[in-house]
Design a protein around this motif. Sequence first.
Motif, PDB file in Angstrom:
ATOM      1  N   ALA A  76      85.332  31.186  30.860  1.00 32.07           N
ATOM      2  CA  ALA A  76      86.640  31.068  31.508  1.00 32.07           C
ATOM      3  C   ALA A  76      87.145  32.483  31.544  1.00 32.07           C
ATOM      4  CB  ALA A  76      87.507  30.370  30.410  1.00 32.07           C
ATOM      5  N   LYS A  77      86.574  33.408  30.821  1.00 35.42           N
ATOM      6  CA  LYS A  77      86.917  34.965  30.776  1.00 35.42           C
ATOM      7  C   LYS A  77      86.240  35.638  31.776  1.00 35.42           C
ATOM      8  CE  LYS A  77      87.982  34.778  25.796  1.00 35.42           C
ATOM      9  NZ  LYS A  77      87.475  34.932  24.571  1.00 35.42           N
ATOM     10  N   LEU A  78      85.112  35.127  32.284  1.00 33.93           N
ATOM     11  CA  LEU A  78      84.149  35.917  33.121  1.00 33.93           C
ATOM     12  C   LEU A  78      84.897  36.067  34.698  1.00 33.93           C
ATOM     13  CD1 LEU A  78      80.658  34.735  32.148  1.00 33.93           C
ATOM     14  CD2 LEU A  78      81.936  36.780  31.414  1.00 33.93           C
ATOM     15  N   ASP A  79      84.568  37.049  35.169  1.00 34.89           N
ATOM     16  CA  ASP A  79      84.948  37.596  36.659  1.00 34.89           C
ATOM     17  C   ASP A  79      83.807  37.924  37.475  1.00 34.89           C
ATOM     18  OD1 ASP A  79      86.724  37.714  38.757  1.00 34.89           O
ATOM     19  OD2 ASP A  79      87.131  39.828  38.085  1.00 34.89           O
ATOM     20  N   SER A  80      83.328  36.567  37.775  1.00 41.42           N
ATOM     21  CA  SER A  80      82.220  36.999  38.794  1.00 41.42           C
ATOM     22  C   SER A  80      81.868  35.631  39.636  1.00 41.42           C
ATOM     23  CB  SER A  80      80.747  36.936  37.862  1.00 41.42           C
ATOM     24  OG  SER A  80      79.643  36.964  38.717  1.00 41.42           O
ATOM     25  N   LYS A  81      81.690  36.206  41.011  1.00 39.76           N
ATOM     26  CA  LYS A  81      81.646  35.105  42.141  1.00 39.76           C
ATOM     27  C   LYS A  81      79.913  34.746  42.249  1.00 39.76           C
ATOM     28  CE  LYS A  81      85.529  36.888  44.515  1.00 39.76           C
ATOM     29  NZ  LYS A  81      86.105  36.554  43.110  1.00 39.76           N
ATOM     30  N   LEU A  82      79.057  35.227  41.387  1.00 44.64           N
ATOM     31  CA  LEU A  82      77.798  34.987  41.479  1.00 44.64           C
ATOM     32  C   LEU A  82      77.378  33.747  40.641  1.00 44.64           C
ATOM     33  CD1 LEU A  82      76.511  38.657  41.114  1.00 44.64           C
ATOM     34  CD2 LEU A  82      76.556  37.153  43.247  1.00 44.64           C
ATOM     35  N   PRO A  83      76.304  33.188  40.761  1.00 46.20           N
ATOM     36  CA  PRO A  83      76.117  31.885  40.255  1.00 46.20           C
ATOM     37  C   PRO A  83      75.654  32.125  38.681  1.00 46.20           C
ATOM     38  CG  PRO A  83      74.480  32.465  41.637  1.00 46.20           C
ATOM     39  CD  PRO A  83      75.411  33.176  41.833  1.00 46.20           C
ATOM     40  N   ILE A  84      76.257  31.510  37.925  1.00 47.90           N
ATOM     41  CA  ILE A  84      75.926  31.506  36.323  1.00 47.90           C
ATOM     42  C   ILE A  84      75.541  30.242  35.721  1.00 47.90           C
ATOM     43  CG2 ILE A  84      77.028  32.237  34.149  1.00 47.90           C
ATOM     44  CD1 ILE A  84      79.393  33.504  35.748  1.00 47.90           C
ATOM     45  N   GLU A  85      74.433  30.371  35.192  1.00 50.86           N
ATOM     46  CA  GLU A  85      74.054  29.265  34.541  1.00 50.86           C
ATOM     47  C   GLU A  85      74.054  29.465  32.989  1.00 50.86           C
ATOM     48  OE1 GLU A  85      70.074  27.678  35.880  1.00 50.86           O
ATOM     49  OE2 GLU A  85      70.235  29.024  37.392  1.00 50.86           O
ATOM     50  N   THR A  86      74.369  28.398  32.239  1.00 48.59           N
ATOM     51  CA  THR A  86      74.316  28.600  30.770  1.00 48.59           C
ATOM     52  C   THR A  86      73.435  27.533  30.128  1.00 48.59           C
ATOM     53  OG1 THR A  86      76.169  26.940  30.575  1.00 48.59           O
ATOM     54  CG2 THR A  86      76.778  29.105  30.831  1.00 48.59           C
ATOM     55  N   MET A  87      72.863  28.017  29.054  1.00 48.20           N
ATOM     56  CA  MET A  87      71.832  26.961  28.326  1.00 48.20           C
ATOM     57  C   MET A  87      71.937  27.222  26.996  1.00 48.20           C
ATOM     58  SD  MET A  87      68.883  28.936  29.992  1.00 48.20           S
ATOM     59  CE  MET A  87      70.195  29.219  31.311  1.00 48.20           C
ATOM     60  N   ILE A  88      71.886  26.289  26.161  1.00 50.86           N
ATOM     61  CA  ILE A  88      71.694  26.455  24.527  1.00 50.86           C
ATOM     62  C   ILE A  88      70.642  26.004  24.366  1.00 50.86           C
ATOM     63  CG2 ILE A  88      72.750  25.662  22.331  1.00 50.86           C
ATOM     64  CD1 ILE A  88      75.343  25.430  23.885  1.00 50.86           C
ATOM     65  N   ARG A  89      69.471  26.796  23.582  1.00 49.65           N
ATOM     66  CA  ARG A  89      68.470  26.222  23.068  1.00 49.65           C
ATOM     67  C   ARG A  89      68.342  26.252  21.613  1.00 49.65           C
ATOM     68  NH1 ARG A  89      63.712  28.036  27.566  1.00 49.65           N
ATOM     69  NH2 ARG A  89      62.421  27.562  25.706  1.00 49.65           N
ATOM     70  N   ARG A  90      67.342  25.745  20.729  1.00 47.05           N
ATOM     71  CA  ARG A  90      67.247  25.712  19.390  1.00 47.05           C
ATOM     72  C   ARG A  90      66.303  26.085  18.911  1.00 47.05           C
ATOM     73  NH1 ARG A  90      67.653  19.831  16.855  1.00 47.05           N
ATOM     74  NH2 ARG A  90      69.513  19.751  18.259  1.00 47.05           N
ATOM     75  N   GLY A  91      66.094  27.020  18.001  1.00 44.45           N
ATOM     76  CA  GLY A  91      64.805  27.716  17.489  1.00 44.45           C
ATOM     77  C   GLY A  91      64.981  28.897  17.151  1.00 44.45           C
ATOM     78  N   ASP A  92      63.911  29.639  17.079  1.00 44.03           N
ATOM     79  CA  ASP A  92      63.631  31.152  16.623  1.00 44.03           C
ATOM     80  C   ASP A  92      64.377  31.906  17.733  1.00 44.03           C
ATOM     81  OD1 ASP A  92      62.919  33.443  15.360  1.00 44.03           O
ATOM     82  OD2 ASP A  92      61.622  33.810  16.924  1.00 44.03           O
ATOM     83  N   PRO A  93      65.125  32.748  17.569  1.00 44.09           N
ATOM     84  CA  PRO A  93      65.844  33.461  18.880  1.00 44.09           C
ATOM     85  C   PRO A  93      64.862  34.109  19.545  1.00 44.09           C
ATOM     86  CG  PRO A  93      67.177  33.746  16.650  1.00 44.09           C
ATOM     87  CD  PRO A  93      66.235  33.114  16.416  1.00 44.09           C
ATOM     88  N   THR A  94      63.924  35.150  19.011  1.00 44.12           N
ATOM     89  CA  THR A  94      63.068  35.951  19.780  1.00 44.12           C
ATOM     90  C   THR A  94      62.199  34.929  20.443  1.00 44.12           C
ATOM     91  OG1 THR A  94      63.081  37.560  18.093  1.00 44.12           O
ATOM     92  CG2 THR A  94      61.092  37.435  19.659  1.00 44.12           C
ATOM     93  N   THR A  95      61.632  33.769  19.869  1.00 42.95           N
ATOM     94  CA  THR A  95      60.574  33.179  20.893  1.00 42.95           C
ATOM     95  C   THR A  95      61.569  32.383  21.719  1.00 42.95           C
ATOM     96  OG1 THR A  95      59.607  32.390  18.544  1.00 42.95           O
ATOM     97  CG2 THR A  95      59.207  31.002  20.555  1.00 42.95           C
ATOM     98  N   GLU A  96      62.652  31.793  21.566  1.00 45.90           N
ATOM     99  CA  GLU A  96      63.289  30.841  22.633  1.00 45.90           C
ATOM    100  C   GLU A  96      63.673  32.010  23.826  1.00 45.90           C
ATOM    101  OE1 GLU A  96      63.387  27.580  22.956  1.00 45.90           O
ATOM    102  OE2 GLU A  96      62.109  27.797  20.873  1.00 45.90           O
ATOM    103  N   ILE A  97      64.059  33.193  23.478  1.00 48.65           N
ATOM    104  CA  ILE A  97      64.676  34.144  24.766  1.00 48.65           C
ATOM    105  C   ILE A  97      63.438  34.449  25.436  1.00 48.65           C
ATOM    106  CG2 ILE A  97      65.260  36.497  25.043  1.00 48.65           C
ATOM    107  CD1 ILE A  97      66.999  36.253  22.609  1.00 48.65           C
ATOM    108  N   LEU A  98      62.359  34.789  24.861  1.00 50.62           N
ATOM    109  CA  LEU A  98      60.982  35.023  25.628  1.00 50.62           C
ATOM    110  C   LEU A  98      60.461  33.700  26.518  1.00 50.62           C
ATOM    111  CD1 LEU A  98      59.207  37.121  22.799  1.00 50.62           C
ATOM    112  CD2 LEU A  98      60.089  38.025  25.019  1.00 50.62           C
ATOM    113  N   ALA A  99      60.666  32.662  25.849  1.00 52.12           N
ATOM    114  CA  ALA A  99      60.174  31.538  26.460  1.00 52.12           C
ATOM    115  C   ALA A  99      61.116  31.219  27.881  1.00 52.12           C
ATOM    116  CB  ALA A  99      60.302  30.088  25.503  1.00 52.12           C
TER     117      ALA A  99
END
Length: 143
Positions: A76-99
Amino acid sequence: MRSGQILCPTDFSETASHALSYAIEMANLYQVGFRLLHVAEQPMGDENFQILAITPEELAQSMEDAAAEKMKSLLAKLDSKLPIETMIRRGDPTTEILAEAEESNVGMVVIASHGRKGLSHFLHTNVAEAVTNRAKCPVLVVK
């Protein structure tokens, strides 16, 4: 980089918010969308000990629900006209970010550094450092 989305992991901290502003700026510069990712760490526990009134799965779901609410507030606070995708993953942060970076074939990861030094740096896992060392795409670490 100019054709791939930007991945911006967040833990909803002030430093992550600062990195998000860089991610938006980069996305606007290259006219690409970006992906906002939160990784909820899997709670540890053994149901046999009956220490928790809820199961580890219920606790994990509660953590994901809280993260989804924070994500809505952040969007709600973001000011961007570009497409934004959000996701929530579960697990180890490093592993999930790299995946996520690899599965989505992102052009760049913009990640916050928590700037730990000395003993604290030695004792705590540095997610930004691990992502930087192992990612196959460029990584911008923001202090």
